[in-house]
Design a protein around this motif. Structure first.
Motif, PDB file in Angstrom:
ATOM      1  N   GLU A 145       0.810  -1.221   0.000  1.00  0.00           N
ATOM      2  CA  GLU A 145       0.000   0.000   0.000  1.00  0.00           C
ATOM      3  C   GLU A 145       0.839   1.264   0.000  1.00  0.00           C
ATOM      4  O   GLU A 145       0.346   2.338  -0.323  1.00  0.00           O
ATOM      5  N   GLY A 146       2.073   1.152   0.421  1.00  0.00           N
ATOM      6  CA  GLY A 146       2.890   2.348   0.572  1.00  0.00           C
ATOM      7  C   GLY A 146       2.685   2.966   1.936  1.00  0.00           C
ATOM      8  O   GLY A 146       2.154   2.344   2.864  1.00  0.00           O
ATOM      9  N   TYR A 147       3.059   4.207   2.063  1.00  0.00           N
ATOM     10  CA  TYR A 147       2.957   4.890   3.342  1.00  0.00           C
ATOM     11  C   TYR A 147       1.574   5.502   3.457  1.00  0.00           C
ATOM     12  O   TYR A 147       1.251   6.493   2.786  1.00  0.00           O
ATOM     13  N   VAL A 148       0.742   4.933   4.314  1.00  0.00           N
ATOM     14  CA  VAL A 148      -0.631   5.406   4.503  1.00  0.00           C
ATOM     15  C   VAL A 148      -0.769   5.859   5.944  1.00  0.00           C
ATOM     16  O   VAL A 148      -0.396   5.140   6.880  1.00  0.00           O
ATOM     17  N   THR A 149      -1.316   7.023   6.158  1.00  0.00           N
ATOM     18  CA  THR A 149      -1.531   7.516   7.523  1.00  0.00           C
ATOM     19  C   THR A 149      -2.976   7.331   7.930  1.00  0.00           C
ATOM     20  O   THR A 149      -3.303   6.543   8.805  1.00  0.00           O
ATOM     21  N   ILE A 150      -3.868   8.053   7.313  1.00  0.00           N
ATOM     22  CA  ILE A 150      -5.287   7.956   7.667  1.00  0.00           C
ATOM     23  C   ILE A 150      -5.893   6.811   6.865  1.00  0.00           C
ATOM     24  O   ILE A 150      -5.767   6.765   5.637  1.00  0.00           O
ATOM     25  N   PRO A 151      -6.534   5.847   7.541  1.00  0.00           N
ATOM     26  CA  PRO A 151      -7.071   4.693   6.825  1.00  0.00           C
ATOM     27  C   PRO A 151      -8.294   5.049   5.998  1.00  0.00           C
ATOM     28  O   PRO A 151      -8.933   6.104   6.192  1.00  0.00           O
ATOM     29  N   GLY A 152      -8.639   4.127   5.107  1.00  0.00           N
ATOM     30  CA  GLY A 152      -9.869   4.276   4.354  1.00  0.00           C
ATOM     31  C   GLY A 152     -11.085   3.909   5.186  1.00  0.00           C
ATOM     32  O   GLY A 152     -10.977   3.409   6.303  1.00  0.00           O
ATOM     33  N   GLU A 153     -12.268   4.176   4.616  1.00  0.00           N
ATOM     34  CA  GLU A 153     -13.484   3.887   5.362  1.00  0.00           C
ATOM     35  C   GLU A 153     -13.863   2.413   5.209  1.00  0.00           C
ATOM     36  O   GLU A 153     -13.562   1.787   4.195  1.00  0.00           O
ATOM     37  N   PRO A 154     -14.516   1.815   6.252  1.00  0.00           N
ATOM     38  CA  PRO A 154     -15.017   0.445   6.137  1.00  0.00           C
ATOM     39  C   PRO A 154     -16.106   0.346   5.080  1.00  0.00           C
ATOM     40  O   PRO A 154     -16.714   1.354   4.686  1.00  0.00           O
TER      41      PRO A 154
ATOM     42  N   SER B 109      -9.567  -0.493   3.123  1.00  0.00           N
ATOM     43  CA  SER B 109      -8.419  -0.679   2.230  1.00  0.00           C
ATOM     44  C   SER B 109      -8.236   0.621   1.452  1.00  0.00           C
ATOM     45  O   SER B 109      -9.172   1.083   0.772  1.00  0.00           O
ATOM     46  N   PRO B 110      -7.122   1.292   1.574  1.00  0.00           N
ATOM     47  CA  PRO B 110      -5.937   0.919   2.349  1.00  0.00           C
ATOM     48  C   PRO B 110      -6.170   1.084   3.846  1.00  0.00           C
ATOM     49  O   PRO B 110      -7.020   1.849   4.271  1.00  0.00           O
ATOM     50  N   ARG B 111      -5.359   0.342   4.579  1.00  0.00           N
ATOM     51  CA  ARG B 111      -5.540   0.292   6.025  1.00  0.00           C
ATOM     52  C   ARG B 111      -4.444   1.042   6.760  1.00  0.00           C
ATOM     53  O   ARG B 111      -4.702   1.704   7.761  1.00  0.00           O
ATOM     54  N   GLY B 112      -3.198   0.909   6.277  1.00  0.00           N
ATOM     55  CA  GLY B 112      -2.080   1.526   6.976  1.00  0.00           C
ATOM     56  C   GLY B 112      -1.467   0.583   7.985  1.00  0.00           C
ATOM     57  O   GLY B 112      -2.042  -0.453   8.337  1.00  0.00           O
TER      58      GLY B 112
ATOM     59  N   VAL C 127     -19.848   3.214  10.109  1.00  0.00           N
ATOM     60  CA  VAL C 127     -18.642   2.888  10.832  1.00  0.00           C
ATOM     61  C   VAL C 127     -17.498   3.755  10.341  1.00  0.00           C
ATOM     62  O   VAL C 127     -17.389   4.053   9.135  1.00  0.00           O
ATOM     63  N   TYR C 128     -16.625   4.162  11.263  1.00  0.00           N
ATOM     64  CA  TYR C 128     -15.404   4.906  10.960  1.00  0.00           C
ATOM     65  C   TYR C 128     -14.205   4.045  11.290  1.00  0.00           C
ATOM     66  O   TYR C 128     -14.213   3.294  12.281  1.00  0.00           O
ATOM     67  N   SER C 129     -13.132   4.205  10.480  1.00  0.00           N
ATOM     68  CA  SER C 129     -11.840   3.605  10.809  1.00  0.00           C
ATOM     69  C   SER C 129     -10.975   4.676  11.458  1.00  0.00           C
ATOM     70  O   SER C 129     -10.860   5.795  10.934  1.00  0.00           O
ATOM     71  N   VAL C 130     -10.345   4.336  12.576  1.00  0.00           N
ATOM     72  CA  VAL C 130      -9.585   5.320  13.342  1.00  0.00           C
ATOM     73  C   VAL C 130      -8.231   4.712  13.673  1.00  0.00           C
ATOM     74  O   VAL C 130      -8.138   3.535  14.029  1.00  0.00           O
ATOM     75  N   ASN C 131      -7.173   5.545  13.528  1.00  0.00           N
ATOM     76  CA  ASN C 131      -5.869   5.164  14.051  1.00  0.00           C
ATOM     77  C   ASN C 131      -5.229   6.391  14.689  1.00  0.00           C
ATOM     78  O   ASN C 131      -5.896   7.417  14.908  1.00  0.00           O
ATOM     79  N   MET C 132      -3.949   6.291  14.955  1.00  0.00           N
ATOM     80  CA  MET C 132      -3.281   7.364  15.681  1.00  0.00           C
ATOM     81  C   MET C 132      -3.209   8.666  14.870  1.00  0.00           C
ATOM     82  O   MET C 132      -2.999   9.750  15.444  1.00  0.00           O
ATOM     83  N   TYR C 133      -3.423   8.539  13.557  1.00  0.00           N
ATOM     84  CA  TYR C 133      -3.315   9.737  12.716  1.00  0.00           C
ATOM     85  C   TYR C 133      -4.656  10.424  12.511  1.00  0.00           C
ATOM     86  O   TYR C 133      -4.706  11.570  12.102  1.00  0.00           O
TER      87      TYR C 133
END
Length: 1647
Positions: free
Chosen positions: A613-622, A643-646, A693-699
């Motif tokens: 995927e490369g460098y992905v920060t904010i993930p895509g939506e479910p 997808s992409p997920r990060g 639904v939202y996808s959430v990570n540290m970014y």
């Protein structure tokens, strides 16, 4: 020449169409007529037919057992076939139960027949006669199950036609012999007919496939019919070809067959050869032998016969097609020997020998012991020969227990290091060893152990063992029932708990619901979890979930969990289910994010999607947000990861809103979701929701997903509909086959629960405890002969469906089959041309009554069997006629029932037809057993047919243990009846019996040995019960059978003779119970009655009807037929409060319609003024209450009762003294009632004794007030107690301390106020006084101390201290167990604190054991003291010391009287101080003034006169004479010092106050030598007072005492055992320190 033959046969109501399109070979024999059986005659030419047979017909009616014989008579032929053919419809139908058996056989065995053909016998062709079979036979193909008789085996197959060879031959009507005709038949039938393979059972899968195929049969009926026609034509051509080929072969081999008939001694064509083998490997010896007749081969090792039974699994002997072999498995060195095969026939013997050498490799001794066998060739487990022996049965277990399924087997060769390969299956799923499943193979057994049973373990278990020929299998069902519930009525535990849809923090748990039979419906389930390795369970859901699924979330990623489930109903919570397998919470999508890339086909490179995927920060939506589980309890949301997920850790946030509103609300604000699953529980009923639904990570957070479709919380399916019709059919004697139609709406069906109940009972029981997937089930563990009904429920995730309709009642009986073979053929008589035979009935009747027997015979030197009877015999005795004298014959028997004719018995031993002429009787026969119990049985037999030269006089019965030849005669004298009860048997031991008949000429031939019988009662065996019918009064004997089947009958006998139709008794049977009722019982009915239940394993019992028992039952019968109302109590009376009189009686039972009347002095009394009449049905009491009972009520009282047909009467005569007593009691109760209107005693005076032995006179008062007074009186003199009585407390008491005889008298208590007065008296005398003394003695005896020794100058005293002692107590002193009476030598007395016994002037005779016994009238309290040894020595020394001291005290000098204490005198007067002194010897007297000795002068004169009177005279006293004067009187034993104060006053002065002097006693002298006193001159006598002696004269308590050290420290020791006498001169105090009054009565006077 070819032709066809069509016959239409009609027998009874059965129409049989027989069609033969055949190849025909004409014979030159003439036609033959039918016999005179009434059947049509056949004038057809003598033709030999070969072809097929097609059965069809019309008409109804049951099958006839003799159809085979009828066909034989009609067609006049023998049908030769190799197999038994059993047609069935392709589709199983339960209504096709009636079958017709056509038995056909071949009889002609020509000389050209082969040996195999000669061994073939009669076979049967069962043919169904039902209407449906006849209608379908022309449209549907038939499936034939074939039972081979010859050794060859064939697998079952579907055939379209049957090929049968028939021979139509005439009777002897020409010069041609029957053998010639048979030879012609044999010639044409040399080739065996077309055979049908075996097809008897189907597996579950085959049956399911069978039903599926049968459902579609209707679609291809036309195609099947065409195929059937084509096969018929092909079969016709094949038959013609086979006939030609067979005839050619027959002519070619006829000469060889004739040569085979030439007798020939045995000869080895292939001889044994020697072998050398390694140790623990098998070896096979074989040889080929020829001879005529065929030789019998026996094997020997070193000249000793080889017996495979002596070493199971070691040797195996085979004989196939003339090849004989001996296999020795797992050879050892000691098997090295010379082996020989010995072939024998009637013409000679031949022997072949060979040496077998077993070698052990050099240096391999240790390895061989360790099991390391050097194999010549490798032996794999699947190459072993394995035969299953004992197989595990259908088993029953309970949750929490353990069970083992074991099958024993024989393994050849049996190698310890190569066990058979065994596999275990549960419901066709291979089991693997674990903590819950233990497997073991070895020791000739395969074992499966389930150490912790749960309902998950229920199912069909299969053992599959791989053998050289394939596999050996056995299956049986294991039932596991619920353990005892945790609370009464709680449901059973759920089962099959599994986890699905496993994610990093989410798991979906599913299970199967338990069966609820009699429990309340299940309202929900609790799901628990615990981490692997922990025993701490955590409940996952707060409220019970109603479906059998539950989403568990909040798990920790990477941790492993177990789950369990508990069911809930209104009664409580069930036991927990078995925990699930371990589940690890992991990300299920992690593996999907891995890609494997192959390089050059050799290397695998694993690449994560993150790297692509490369460098992905904010993930895509479910994506794809939807509900994966929708129930009324919860909804599970599912979506696809973005997808992409990060690479950063990802979690999800969920929003919800009401559908169409757009008002989104955040759901999981406090919880991070790591899995694409989320259960939602808090949705409102009836509302539709949308989710995103939202996808959430540290970014940061992704965009929201597309909203889901509207979702509503609702149960989409619900429980299935009820199953359809339930049909139960027979299976075995303890099981029933149940099948049902599936529900119309299955709704993801899990399986079925089957319930059953006994007909007539309301309680259902579970037949299975785990959902069963198929629509058929075999219910095991039922009671034989009992009737049951069944019902079925369908199961899915929502629970159990409604119950199906109940099946029709079915009795537990085996399925209908042909009977087993008869056995035990024996010869009863022979007259030279006929033999009378008898045989035993088949062990298994096949579920239908055996109603026909068929007998075959043959010469012993031939193999051709001939029919004896064409019509079935009903008795098991038959006389076979037309025999040749001197020939040997063999016989065999077949039994028939509704299902057909069974197998033939084994041929009998050859019997020689020679007329019996011996004078002794022949053998008894038909030995049978009845009433087999653990230690006894009854043997019965039938009388010999041949009686000898005289009448029978009796029988002897011999017995031996099974396997033993040592018979013991049970009766010393011959019994004249045909039964004998045998006692003294060993429980569990097996015995055989024989019977010998006796006449006047001697003892006859012994009967055939009985069948072995084990001395053990059948489980549940019950005995005959004698009783009287409660309704009719009939006397009966009844037996409830523990086992019964549909064909069973109860056969009653008297003295072991069948009763039959007898007017004296009537026999009825209902279900499992039979009753024999006596019509008019009397003494002629006495005897021993027995009953046997036929077609069971020996259910029987007996009962002896004695005269006493009959008389008792006759009395009871009369009471029932002439009913009398039984009374518990006859008419009686009781006096009630207020003086009312109640007349009553009590019946055992009353109905609501009872009527009665009271009659007094011949006049009926009704309820009214002064009389109250009533009854109580529940208690059976009828009563009349008379309010005012007077002299006018004297007379006779009667009650007459009518209750239906029953009557009763009871009378009471109340006159004379009896009436006076009743009247007195009534008047007393009336007065008592009046008395209780004022103050009164609720309890009259009584006495109690306190712990300190104070007697209390007590009473209780009632209805008092403050003004009520209470007074005590004794003998009408009032007693005023220290504490006034308190009437308001309800109790008053008068203490009598130190109770003794002086307290005898009449005590009275008076209670009064303005309302009245009441008095209570108690007379303390006689028995009352004795009771009080005993009560005191009980307390005093319990408190008594051990005996204490006290020495006195008079002797040795034993003292017993207690709370209180009085001479009225029953106290006994004993010396050496001899009672002591009070005397001068032995004095007995006591004080209030103790009892004592004194030994005066003790000597050695008084040594020994002393005791005191205090009796309270019930118990005796004993205290003892051993006065011997050192104790006596010490006591005696102390006694001597005290005695000496007392003697000194008695004889010392002393002043005994005359001196005053103070003297006042006026001067110039004369003073004379005179006293009397005493002492032995005479004492010395000395006067002192102010401690200075006074000498005799003119002024002061000292006088001592006669050694008795001492005086001091002062003439003309002066004031100087004032002072303290004293006198000292002393001898060798001691003295006394007395002081006098003298005051002198002048004339005119006031007389001074006197100052008392203090007399002082001189210290007694120890010995006479120590106190020498010079004699003084006597003084004149003066009457002066003598001072009182001091207490020091009494021995101190601290003196030495021989009292044993064991005396309790708490025992009080008085300071002085002798009270100080008040008299100044105690003359007797020296002899006895106790006052004389205490000797007479130790009770002190009451103050």
């Amino acid at each position: 020449m070819q032709t066809g033959l069509f016959l239409r046969l009609k027998h009874k109501r059965q129409v049989l169409n027989v069609e033969w399109p055949l190849a025909v070979r004409l014979s030159q024999n003439k036609s033959r007529q039918m016999d005179a059986a009434g059947s049509p005659q056949c004038n057809a030419p003598n033709l030999l037919y070969s072809g097929w047979i097609n059965f069809s017909g019309s008409g109804g009616g049951s099958g006839d057992l003799n159809t085979a014989r009828f066909l034989h008579q009609l067609v006049l032929s023998r049908v030769k076939t190799e197999s038994a053919v059993e047609p069935q419809l392709l589709q199983d139908r339960p209504d096709l139960q009636q079958r017709q058996t056509i038995a056909v056989e071949h009889e002609g065995m020509g000389e050209g027949m082969s040996e195999v053909s000669q061994q073939q016998g009669r076979h049967r062709i069962p043919h169904s006669c039902s209407q449906r079979l006849r209608n379908f036979v022309s449209k549907m193909p038939l499936v034939f199950s074939v039972s081979e008789i010859c050794p060859r085996k064939r697998k079952p197959r579907l055939v379209r036609s049957i090929k049968i060879c028939l021979t139509i031959s005439p009777r002897k009507s020409s010069s041609k012999s029957v053998s010639q005709v048979q030879a012609q038949a044999t010639e044409a039938m040399a080739e065996p007919a077309y055979t049908i393979p075996v097809f008897r059972q189907r597996t579950a899968e085959e049956t399911e496939e069978y039903q599926r195929v049968s459902a579609n049969v209707g679609k291809g009926l036309a195609v099947i019919q065409e195929e059937l026609h084509r096969m018929r034509m092909a079969t016709k051509a094949q038959v013609e070809s086979l006939e030609i080929e067979r005839e050619v072969k027959g002519r070619m081999t006829k000469r060889l067959d004739l040569l085979d008939e030439i007798p020939k001694m045995p000869d080895f064509l292939v001889a044994l050869r020697p072998h050398t083998v390694w140790e623990k490997t098998p070896v096979k010896l074989f040889c080929t032998v020829e001879g005529n007749p065929r030789p019998i081969v026996k094997w020997y090792k070193g000249g000793v016969p080889v017996d495979p039974l002596n070493a199971p699994g070691k040797y195996k002997i085979e004989s196939k097609y003339g090849v004989h072999s001996l296999i020795i498995s797992r050879c050892v060195v000691r098997d090295t020997a010379e082996y020989s095969a010995v072939a024998t026939n009637q013409h000679g013997t031949a022997t072949s020998k060979a040496m077998v050498t077993v070698k052990r490799p050099s240096g391999a001794a240790e390895s061989c012991q360790l099991g390391l066998v050097p194999h010549l060739t490798e032996i794999h487990a699947s190459k072993l020969e394995v035969s299953l022996l004992d197989r595990f049965p259908v088993s029953f277990g309970v949750e929490g227990s353990s069970i083992s399924l074991v099958s024993t087997m024989v393994v050849v060769p049996d190698l310890p290091n190569v066990p058979p390969l065994a596999q275990w299956y549960r419901d066709d799923k291979l089991l693997k060893p674990s903590k819950l499943v233990e497997m073991a193979v070895g020791g000739s057994a395969a074992r499966l152990t389930l150490p912790h049973l749960a309902k998950d373990d229920e199912g069909l278990y299969t053992l599959r063992i791989f053998t050289k020929d394939g596999t050996a299998e056995h299956s049986a069902y294991l039932f596991v029932s619920d353990a005892a519930p945790s609370a009464a009525g709680a449901p059973g535990a759920p089962m099959s708990v599994k986890a699905y849809d496993i994610n990093s923090d989410y798991v979906l748990v599913a299970w199967k619901p338990p069966n609820t039979v009699n429990e309340a419906p299940i309202t929900g389930y609790f799901v628990d979890r615990c981490e692997a390795g922990s025993d701490t369970w955590v409940q996952c859901n707060d409220a019970p979930v109603k479906v059998c699924k539950y989403p568990v979330h909040g798990l920790s990623m990477g941790r492993s969990y177990h789950f369990r489930v508990r069911a809930v109903n209104s009664a409580g919570i069930s036991r927990p289910s078995r925990k699930s397998d371990k589940v690890t919470a992991i990300d299920a999508a992690e593996n999907e994010r891995l890609q494997v890339i192959k390089i050059e086909g050799k290397y695998d490179i694993v690449v994560k999607d993150d790297e692509l995927e490369g460098y992905v920060t904010i993930p895509g939506e479910p994506t794809d947000v939807h509900a994966s589980e929708i129930f009324k309890s919860y909804v599970v949301l599912s979506w696809k990861p973005p997808s992409p997920r990060g690479r950063a850790p990802l979690w999800y946030v969920i929003d919800k809103c009401l559908a169409g509103t757009g008002a989104w609300q955040r759901m999981n604000t406090a919880v991070k979701l790591y899995s694409p699953r989320y259960p939602v529980f808090d949705l409102q009923d009836g509302q539709k929701y949308q989710f995103r639904v939202y996808s959430v990570n540290m970014y940061g957070s992704s965009e929201a997903s597309a909203p889901s479709e509207p979702i509503q919380k609702v149960d989409q399916d619900g429980v299935p509909s009820a199953p359809g019709q339930v049909v139960a059919t027979r299976n075995t004697k303890s099981s029933v086959f149940v099948q049902w139609e599936p529900p119309k709406h299955q709704k993801h069906l899990m399986g079925y629960y089957i319930d059953g109940r006994v007909v007539g009972s309301k309680d259902w029981f579970a037949c299975n405890h785990k959902p069963f997937k198929h629509t058929r089930f075999v219910v095991h563990g039922l009671i034989p002969g009992e009737s049951y009904v069944f019902r079925v429920q369908a199961v899915n995730v929502f629970g159990l469906s409604e119950e199906s309709q109940e099946s029709s009642p079915i009795s537990v009986e085996p399925a209908l089959a042909t009977p087993s073979a008869p056995f035990g053929i024996t010869m009863l008589s022979c007259d030279g041309s006929s033999i009378t035979l008898a045989w035993k009935s088949p062990k298994h009747c096949g579920g239908s009554k055996v109603n026909a027997y068929y007998i075959d015979k043959r010469d012993a030197d031939t193999l051709v069997w001939k029919e004896v009877n064409l019509t079935g015999l009903t008795e098991r005795v038959c006389t076979v006629d037309n025999l040749t004298e001197g020939n040997f014959y063999e016989f065999r028997v077949q039994a028939g029932n509704m299902a057909g004719v069974g197998l033939s018995s084994a041929p009998s031993a050859p019997m020689k037809c020679v007329a019996w002429t011996m004078e002794e009787p022949g053998p008894a026969y038909d030995l049978s057993f009845s009433e087999v119990r653990s230690h006894s049985l009854v043997i019965l037999w039938k009388a010999p047919v041949y009686t000898g030269a005289s009448a029978l006089t009796g029988y002897f019965v011999d017995m031996a243990k099974k396997g033993s030849s040592e018979f013991v005669t049970l009766n010393q004298e011959a019994v004249n009846h045909r039964y004998l009860k045998v006692t003294g048997l060993e429980e569990g031991e097996t015995y055989v019996f024989r019977v010998r008949a006796v006449n006047a000429n001697g003892v006859g031939k012994a009967s055939q040995l009985s069948e072995p019988v084990c001395a053990k009662a059948l489980p549940g065996t019950k005995e005959i019960v004698a009783g009287v019918d409660e309704e009719t009064g009939d006397i009966y004997l009844s037996l409830e059978a523990c086992e019964i089947c549909e064909t069973s009958k109860f056969v009653w006998s008297k003295n072991y003779k069948p009763i039959g139709d007898c007017p004296r008794v009537a026999v009825t049977a209902q279900g499992r119970t039979s009753r024999l009722t006596f019509t008019n019982p009397d003494k002629d009915d006495l005897g021993k009655y027995s009953v046997v239940v036929t077609d069971t394993d020996g259910v029987s019992s007996s009962h002896t009807l004695t005269e006493d028992a009959l008389n008792t039952m006759l009395e009871l019968s009369h009471a029932i037929r002439h009913p009398v109302i039984p009374l518990k109590h006859g008419l009686n009376y009781e006096i009630l409060e207020k003086g009312h009189v109640r007349f009553w009686l009590q019946a055992v039972k009353l109905s609501p319609s009872v009527s009665y009347r009271f009659i007094v002095n011949d006049k009926e009394v009704t309820s009214g003024e002064g009389h109250k009449i009533s009854h109580d049905v529940a208690t059976g009491i009828i009563q009349m209450t008379v309010d005012h009972f007077t002299r006018n009520n004297e007379g006779t009282y009667t009650v007459q009762i009518h209750d239906g047909k029953a009557k009763a009467q009871s009378s009471l005569v109340l006159v004379g003294d009896v009436f006076k007593v009743a009247l007195k009691e009534a008047e007393f109760q009336r007065k008592e009632h009046i008395r209780k209107q004022g103050p009164h005693f609720s309890e009259y005076l009584y006495f109690t004794v306190t712990e300190d032995c104070t007697v209390m006179l007590a009473c209780k008062v009632a209805n008092v007030k403050k003004e009520t007074t209470f007074h005590w009186f004794k003998e009408d003199e009032e007693i005023v107690p220290e504490t006034p009585p308190n009437v308001m407390s309800g109790a008053c008491a008068l203490p009598l301390p130190l109770f003794s005889r002086k307290d005898q008298g009449v005590f009275k208590a008076v209670l009064s106020d303005d309302r009245g007065k009441d008095t209570s008296t108690i007379d303390i005398s006689g028995q009352v006084f004795d009771d009080i003394i005993n009560a005191i003695a009980k307390i005093a005896g319990a408190s008594a101390s051990d005996l204490v020794l006290q020495c006195t100058p008079e002797g040795i005293r034993l003292q017993c201290y207690m709370n209180y002692y009085t001479e009225e107590m029953k106290t006994v002193w004993k010396h050496k167990e001899t009672k002591i009476a009070s005397s001068e030598k032995m004095r007995i007395g006591g004080t209030a604190e103790m009892a004592w016994m004194q030994i005066c002037d003790p000597s050695d005779k008084e040594k020994g054991h002393y005791s005191i016994e205090i009796s309270d009238g019930v118990k005796t309290h004993t205290r003892t003291f051993d006065l011997s040894g050192q104790a006596y020595t010490d006591a005696y020394e102390e006694y001597l010391r005290l005695k000496a001291a007392a003697f000194a005290e008695k004889n010392r000098g002393r002043v005994v009287g005359g001196l005053p204490d103070v003297v006042t005198i006026m001067e110039e007067k004369s003073l004379s101080l005179t006293c009397t002194v005493w002492g032995e010897p005479t004492p010395e007297v000395t006067w002192f003034k102010n401690e200075q000795e006074v000498t005799s002068t003119e002024h002061t004169r000292v006088v001592f006169d006669g050694g008795k009177f001492a005086s001091l005279v002062i003439n003309k006293v002066t004031p100087d004479d004032s002072g303290k004067y004293s006198i000292n009187v002393r001898n060798k034993y001691g003295g006394e010092f007395v002081e006098i104060t003298v005051s002198v006053y002048k004339h005119g002065e006031q007389i001074p106050e006197p100052k008392l002097g203090h007399p002082r006693m001189a210290t007694p002298a120890a010995t006479p030598a120590t106190t020498p006193m010079p004699p003084k001159s006597p003084a004149p006598h003066s009457k002066t007072p003598t001072p009182t002696p001091s207490k020091a004269q009494t021995p101190a308590p601290s003196m030495k005492s021989p009292t044993p050290a064991s005396t309790p420290a708490s025992t009080p020791v008085p300071k002085s055992p002798t009270p100080t006498p008040k008299s100044p001169t105690p003359p007797r105090s020296v002899k006895s320190p106790t006052p004389p009054r205490f000797m007479k009565s130790p009770t002190p006077p009451r103050k």
